[in-house]
Design an enzyme around this catalytic site. Structure first.
Site, PDB file in Angstrom:
ATOM      1  N   ASP A  46       8.162  30.927   5.302  1.00 32.04           N
ATOM      2  CA  ASP A  46       8.517  31.790   4.168  1.00 32.04           C
ATOM      3  C   ASP A  46       9.183  30.978   3.052  1.00 32.04           C
ATOM      4  OD1 ASP A  46      10.973  31.364   5.322  1.00 32.04           O
ATOM      5  OD2 ASP A  46      11.487  33.481   5.578  1.00 32.04           O
ATOM      6  N   SER A  47       9.412  29.680   3.302  1.00 35.15           N
ATOM      7  CA  SER A  47       9.856  28.798   2.209  1.00 35.15           C
ATOM      8  C   SER A  47       8.785  28.742   1.116  1.00 35.15           C
ATOM      9  CB  SER A  47      10.159  27.383   2.730  1.00 35.15           C
ATOM     10  OG  SER A  47       9.125  26.934   3.578  1.00 35.15           O
ATOM     11  N   LYS A 115       7.101  33.089  14.191  1.00 32.42           N
ATOM     12  CA  LYS A 115       8.521  32.701  14.131  1.00 32.42           C
ATOM     13  C   LYS A 115       9.311  33.813  13.474  1.00 32.42           C
ATOM     14  CE  LYS A 115      10.290  29.437  11.158  1.00 32.42           C
ATOM     15  NZ  LYS A 115      11.365  30.154  10.458  1.00 32.42           N
ATOM     16  N   GLU A 117      13.561  34.731  12.382  1.00 33.86           N
ATOM     17  CA  GLU A 117      14.978  34.376  12.365  1.00 33.86           C
ATOM     18  C   GLU A 117      15.712  35.479  13.119  1.00 33.86           C
ATOM     19  OE1 GLU A 117      16.411  33.597   8.393  1.00 33.86           O
ATOM     20  OE2 GLU A 117      14.702  32.326   7.929  1.00 33.86           O
ATOM     21  N   GLU A 184      18.265  25.254  13.026  1.00 37.37           N
ATOM     22  CA  GLU A 184      18.354  24.683  11.676  1.00 37.37           C
ATOM     23  C   GLU A 184      19.804  24.382  11.302  1.00 37.37           C
ATOM     24  OE1 GLU A 184      16.130  26.684   8.610  1.00 37.37           O
ATOM     25  OE2 GLU A 184      17.220  25.660   6.990  1.00 37.37           O
TER      26      GLU A 184
END
Ligand code: KIV
Length: 290
Positions: A46-47, A115, A117, A184
């Site tokens: 999503d970056s 993925k 978060e 991270e």
């Protein structure tokens, strides 16, 4: 051509102590070259909201774009394990919505792993998704989607309480069925504790060298980012190279020196043209380079 990289490949590499390389990547062409370079895992991250779409925050990532982008990366790198990143709020409102969206990433997006978060409170969602057949990578530590709460991206685990929280999150999400963990921006002490409890492969970003695999945003690696994160180490300088190519194109266009093979009319065709068209074609051909 190498064998396709699967979860089994990553587990075997973990057990051999053989580190694997991952990159966040956003399009088919870059994915194709990275697969040729031997990269094991590509994350359609999503970056992309920042890197590709120019938003300030990752939470602005549109769902439809994320799905298309994931499929593009997989088409470019069919023998690479491709992870899709669930966008902000696409798995929080209800388990049903999380299941529906994850399903779209698996089918339309052709993702191998999803993925998200998460912290220990989201173990229930990971459990449901896993039971339904969705392989989950649980992203813990610094979670950019929660940056609005913390006032910007911040490292995690810098106090003993925060360290314990990251370890609890990793444990709970792994127990819920996560097949990969990603940590991270944490100090080495956190990574060491997570590695102690992890039975699944652990990918790190800004988390030190002890992880099983390492990930970076490809634009940071290529030297395309004006202000990369402190842990990013570019290996190329493509940004200035693109600028140089742009300048070169501008000057070729301006001085009329664009080269390349041009087109000519088929034999006998130009004779069929009226005199006005012939004259203007001749004028074009003799135009001075200004
Ligand atoms: O979206 C992203 O790029 C990420 C990082 C872990 C690379 O989540």
């Amino acid at each position: 051509m190498r064998d396709p990289v699967t979860l089994k490949t990553l587990k075997a590499m973990k057990h051999r102590g053989d580190p694997f390389a991952c990159l966040a990547c956003y399009d088919a062409t870059t994915a194709r070259w990275l697969e040729r370079g031997g990269v094991h895992v590509l994350l359609a991250g999503d970056s992309a909201a920042q890197v590709m779409l120019g938003f300030e925050r990752t939470i602005d990532m549109p769902m439809e774009y994320a799905i298309l982008m994931t499929a593009a990366v997989k088409r470019g790198a069919p023998r690479t394990l491709v992870m899709a990143d669930m966008p902000f709020m696409s798995y929080h409102r209800s388990v049903d919505e999380a299941m529906g969206n994850a399903g779209r990433f698996m089918t339309e997006g052709m993702a191998d792993v999803i993925k998200l978060e998460a912290d220990e409170t989201q173990a229930g969602i990971v459990d449901r998704l896993t039971r339904a057949g969705v392989p989950i990578c649980a992203h813990v530590g610094c979670k950019p989607q929660t940056s609005s709460v913390t006032g910007g991206p911040v490292a995690a685990g810098r106090t003993s309480d925060s360290l314990e929280q990251v370890v609890r999150d990793a444990q709970a999400l792994q127990d819920a069925g996560a097949v990969l963990l990603l940590i991270e921006a944490v100090p080495d002490e956190v990574t060491a504790r997570v590695m102690e409890i992890a039975s699944v492969p652990v990918i790190g970003i800004g988390a030190g060298t002890a992880c099983d695999g390492q990930i970076l945003v490809v634009n940071d690696l290529l030297g395309l980012t004006d202000h990369p994160p402190r842990f990013a180490e570019p290996v190329s300088s493509i940004g200035p190279e693109i600028m140089r190519a742009g300048k070169e194109w501008v000057s070729r266009v301006r001085d009329g020196s664009i080269g390349g093979q041009r087109y000519s009319m088929r034999a006998g065709e130009s004779e069929k043209l009226g005199s006005t068209s012939k004259e203007s074609a001749t004028k074009d051909a003799t135009k001075p380079n200004t």
